[in-house]
Design an enzyme around this catalytic site. Sequence first.
Site, PDB file in Angstrom:
ATOM      1  N   GLY A   1    -105.907  50.784 105.540  1.00 15.49           N
ATOM      2  CA  GLY A   1    -105.532  51.723 106.581  1.00 15.49           C
ATOM      3  C   GLY A   1    -106.694  51.737 107.553  1.00 15.49           C
ATOM      4  O   GLY A   1    -107.594  50.899 107.476  1.00 15.49           O
TER       5      GLY A   1
ATOM      6  N   ASP B   1    -118.838  51.391 105.182  1.00 11.14           N
ATOM      7  CA  ASP B   1    -119.632  52.462 105.798  1.00 11.14           C
ATOM      8  C   ASP B   1    -118.991  52.998 107.072  1.00 11.14           C
ATOM      9  O   ASP B   1    -119.530  53.911 107.697  1.00 11.14           O
ATOM     10  CB  ASP B   1    -121.066  51.999 106.076  1.00 11.14           C
ATOM     11  CG  ASP B   1    -121.144  50.801 107.027  1.00 11.14           C
ATOM     12  OD1 ASP B   1    -120.121  50.463 107.666  1.00 11.14           O
ATOM     13  OD2 ASP B   1    -122.230  50.201 107.128  1.00 11.14           O
TER      14      ASP B   1
ATOM     15  N   ASP C   1    -101.634  43.292 109.085  1.00 11.82           N
ATOM     16  CA  ASP C   1    -102.190  44.534 109.621  1.00 11.82           C
ATOM     17  C   ASP C   1    -102.914  44.303 110.936  1.00 11.82           C
ATOM     18  O   ASP C   1    -103.386  45.265 111.560  1.00 11.82           O
ATOM     19  CB  ASP C   1    -103.123  45.201 108.612  1.00 11.82           C
ATOM     20  CG  ASP C   1    -104.240  44.281 108.148  1.00 11.82           C
ATOM     21  OD1 ASP C   1    -103.923  43.210 107.607  1.00 11.82           O
ATOM     22  OD2 ASP C   1    -105.424  44.619 108.332  1.00 11.82           O
TER      23      ASP C   1
END
Length: 453
Positions: A91, A126, A255
Amino acid sequence: MDTTPQPYRPETAILDLGDAFYDAVSAAHFPETHLRFRNDRAAAAVGLETLGGAEWIEHFGRFVPLPGSLPHPLALRYHGHQFRNYNPEIGDGRGFLFAQLRDGEDRVMDLATKGSGTTPWSRFGDGRLTLKGGMREVLATEMLEALGVKTSRSFSLVETGEQLERNDEPSPTRAAVLVRLSHSHIRIGTFQRLAYNREAENMTKLVGYVLHTLYNEEPGDDAPARLLDLVVGRTATLAASYMAAGFVHGVLNTDNINVTGESFDYGPWRWAPTWDPTFTAAYFDHAGLYAFGRQPEAIHWNAMQLAVALRTISEAQPLIDILETFPERYQRAVSGAILWRLGVVPQEPVRDRALVQAIEQGLVESGAGIDRFYSDAFGGTLPEDDAFADARAALVGYAPRKTRDHPYWAGEPCSMLIDEVETLWSAIDERDDWHPFHAKIAAIREMGAALAD
């Protein structure tokens, strides 16, 4: 390109989908905010070119909401095939949808980020972006736009004062946050997630959103097939434009393909120096899945995955029939794209295709540099090399679409090969010298002006 400044018209259309499609998130707090790139051409298209320097940083470095647009950032939910392996755990992991607004064509546009901090989908990352990665994305989008490819536009690049550790480049390295302007961040993977979770009602809702909001069509009984038809047409054109540009995206996962057929999300991209179908961009693409010559196949495969997802709410046969139109649509689109870059007016499809095939064969046999070839040949003057004999014969009777009176044609062709990209980065990394980078942007835009209709 129409550069007339447009009024600011905020939107919140994505909220109509509901919170099953995204997660509200907050931006990271960055220790510093140094503006490195500001795209006032793109800003003028959505009414933001008048923002002062402090306002720009407030919105695109600190992510204070734009008036009337989204009240907080949204991390979009999606799945995806990554190098043909399905991943249900991805996502928006280092970006979010920051704002929506309308452009001069009345399209709903997204302002989204890369490197803006962690989200629920960050996994072990991160949430940050290297400055080099941000610089590379600016260069890619500017070059693609100039070469006629429908692409996201790099809107803003802000250096954040953080030092990042990366395994695939010298570390620690400088960090940045990028904002891109796109006609939607709804991906094929967005549909795959709903199919994976068997969310038929949400699938119907998403199909309706895309048709109504992004394609300005009201969904009917054939809505899934109609959507697939639109996406197949747009993605076939995208594949063709990559080939004409000599561009290798590098990571054509589901994606990374959106439903408006607009190229976006640039990582290990490269421009091919010569017409080599096996040329790859990503060092980790060991099998050459996304090699230069395999990009049309890869994008067609991705469109198939959209069709598979749409089976949640549609019969199969209409979707199969539409998928089978991809090759012909691609062939028409690649002929048009290559002849546009060659600077000649297309004729009838069979003759155009024969010319394009002869040009491709000439490029392979001669080993000619792609950028040099197109620059010298613009307007219809092919090399005297024997490799182009068939192409020269096929070109007889084609008229130039534009003269060569623009100053650009008097100089060297603009290119974006990897050695030049590394040289631009070295100036920034070693001396904090941004002048070569900004000079390159100016040169790219001059080429774009010379090529534009």
